[in-house]
Design an enzyme around this catalytic site. Structure first.
Site, PDB file in Angstrom:
ATOM      1  N   SER A   1      45.677  19.095 -14.859  1.00 16.50           N
ATOM      2  CA  SER A   1      45.878  17.973 -14.269  1.00 16.50           C
ATOM      3  C   SER A   1      44.873  16.789 -14.692  1.00 16.50           C
ATOM      4  O   SER A   1      44.972  16.504 -15.935  1.00 16.50           O
ATOM      5  CB  SER A   1      45.637  18.124 -12.734  1.00 16.50           C
ATOM      6  OG  SER A   1      46.084  16.947 -11.852  1.00 16.50           O
TER       7      SER A   1
ATOM      8  N   HIS B   1      53.007  21.092  -8.700  1.00 14.49           N
ATOM      9  CA  HIS B   1      51.745  20.979  -9.275  1.00 14.49           C
ATOM     10  C   HIS B   1      50.912  22.156  -9.105  1.00 14.49           C
ATOM     11  O   HIS B   1      50.133  22.098  -8.440  1.00 14.49           O
ATOM     12  CB  HIS B   1      51.184  19.555  -8.696  1.00 14.49           C
ATOM     13  CG  HIS B   1      49.884  18.975  -9.572  1.00 14.49           C
ATOM     14  ND1 HIS B   1      50.292  18.364 -10.772  1.00 14.49           N
ATOM     15  CD2 HIS B   1      48.677  18.772  -9.209  1.00 14.49           C
ATOM     16  CE1 HIS B   1      49.136  18.059 -11.309  1.00 14.49           C
ATOM     17  NE2 HIS B   1      48.035  18.379 -10.229  1.00 14.49           N
TER      18      HIS B   1
ATOM     19  N   ASP C   1      57.187  18.395 -10.222  1.00 11.01           N
ATOM     20  CA  ASP C   1      55.774  18.044 -10.033  1.00 11.01           C
ATOM     21  C   ASP C   1      55.762  16.606  -9.160  1.00 11.01           C
ATOM     22  O   ASP C   1      56.090  15.671  -9.735  1.00 11.01           O
ATOM     23  CB  ASP C   1      54.878  17.791 -11.456  1.00 11.01           C
ATOM     24  CG  ASP C   1      53.585  17.673 -11.153  1.00 11.01           C
ATOM     25  OD1 ASP C   1      52.871  17.054  -9.992  1.00 11.01           O
ATOM     26  OD2 ASP C   1      52.815  17.970 -11.927  1.00 11.01           O
TER      27      ASP C   1
END
Length: 221
Positions: free
Chosen positions: A116, A201, A170
């Protein structure tokens, strides 16, 4: 900015290093269990370095302070990126790479990996680093300051192997943004190994196995 870190070594006198950047609101301990699942015995002893991002106010979370590599002003692609925060963290992560080199690990045996926000920092730092790295692993993230990369990228890492992975469901960083990052890197000639997974995610076991194969290849003794 000097980063606090957690370190794990798979054996004595590591000849390779993997620096792993966590995501927004997590800390360096987040990926320790995942890296414990990766078998790199064929590459020799490896040092894992898990830095903690600094605590800073994050705009999208109402200014609440949390560990973050940079402020997030919007989830919209390219909107109001925190360039100052990105460059500050880039410098701090580059210091970690230089520290590993000073400890005797060649740059060509160092991998940057991140999830991320950590993926953004992996690409931000690794593609601009002045010595050739072994590889970059970007998970569920994106390419920051994409319009600056062509002018700022390092010749030394112009062909560095890049592993990119993203979840098709996601809800935090849309799959399409991962695809755009992949395409932007490919357009500049980077050898991108792209993986799409049916996930949100997060990180899955299949993804870990694919990361393992990539690391075994780029860190082959």
């Amino acid at each position: 900015m000097t980063l606090e870190t957690i370190e794990r070594e798979t054996g004595a006198d590591p000849g390779a290093a993997i620096i792993v950047m966590h995501g927004l609101g997590a800390d360096g301990s987040d990926f320790v269990p995942i890296c414990d699942e990766i078998d790199l015995s064929a590459a020799g002893a490896v040092r894992y370095v898990f830095p903690h991002a600094p605590v800073r106010p994050v705009t999208i979370n109402g200014g609440y302070p949390m560990r973050a590599w940079f402020d997030v002003l919007s989830f919209e692609r390219g909107q109001n990126e925190d360039e100052a925060g990105l460059r500050e963290s880039q410098a701090a992560i580059a210091e970690l790479v230089e520290h590993e080199i000073a400890r005797g690990v060649p740059a060509s045996r160092i991998v940057l990996m991140g999830f991320s926000q950590g993926c953004a920092m992996t690409l931000m730092t690794g593609l601009r680093f002045g010595q050739r790295l072994a590889g970059l692993v970007g998970l569920s993230g994106y390419l920051p300051l994409a319009d600056r990369l062509a002018a700022e990228r390092s010749d030394a890492n112009a062909d560095v192997p890049v592993f990119l992975a993203h979840g098709t469901a996601d809800p935090v960083i849309p799959f399409a943004r991962g695809e755009l990052s992949r395409d932007a890197l490919a357009a500049l000639g980077y050898p991108v190994e792209w993986h799409a997974y049916s996930m949100v995610h997060t990180v899955t076991l299949n993804e870990i196995r694919d990361i393992e194969r990539f690391l075994q290849r780029v860190l082959a003794a």
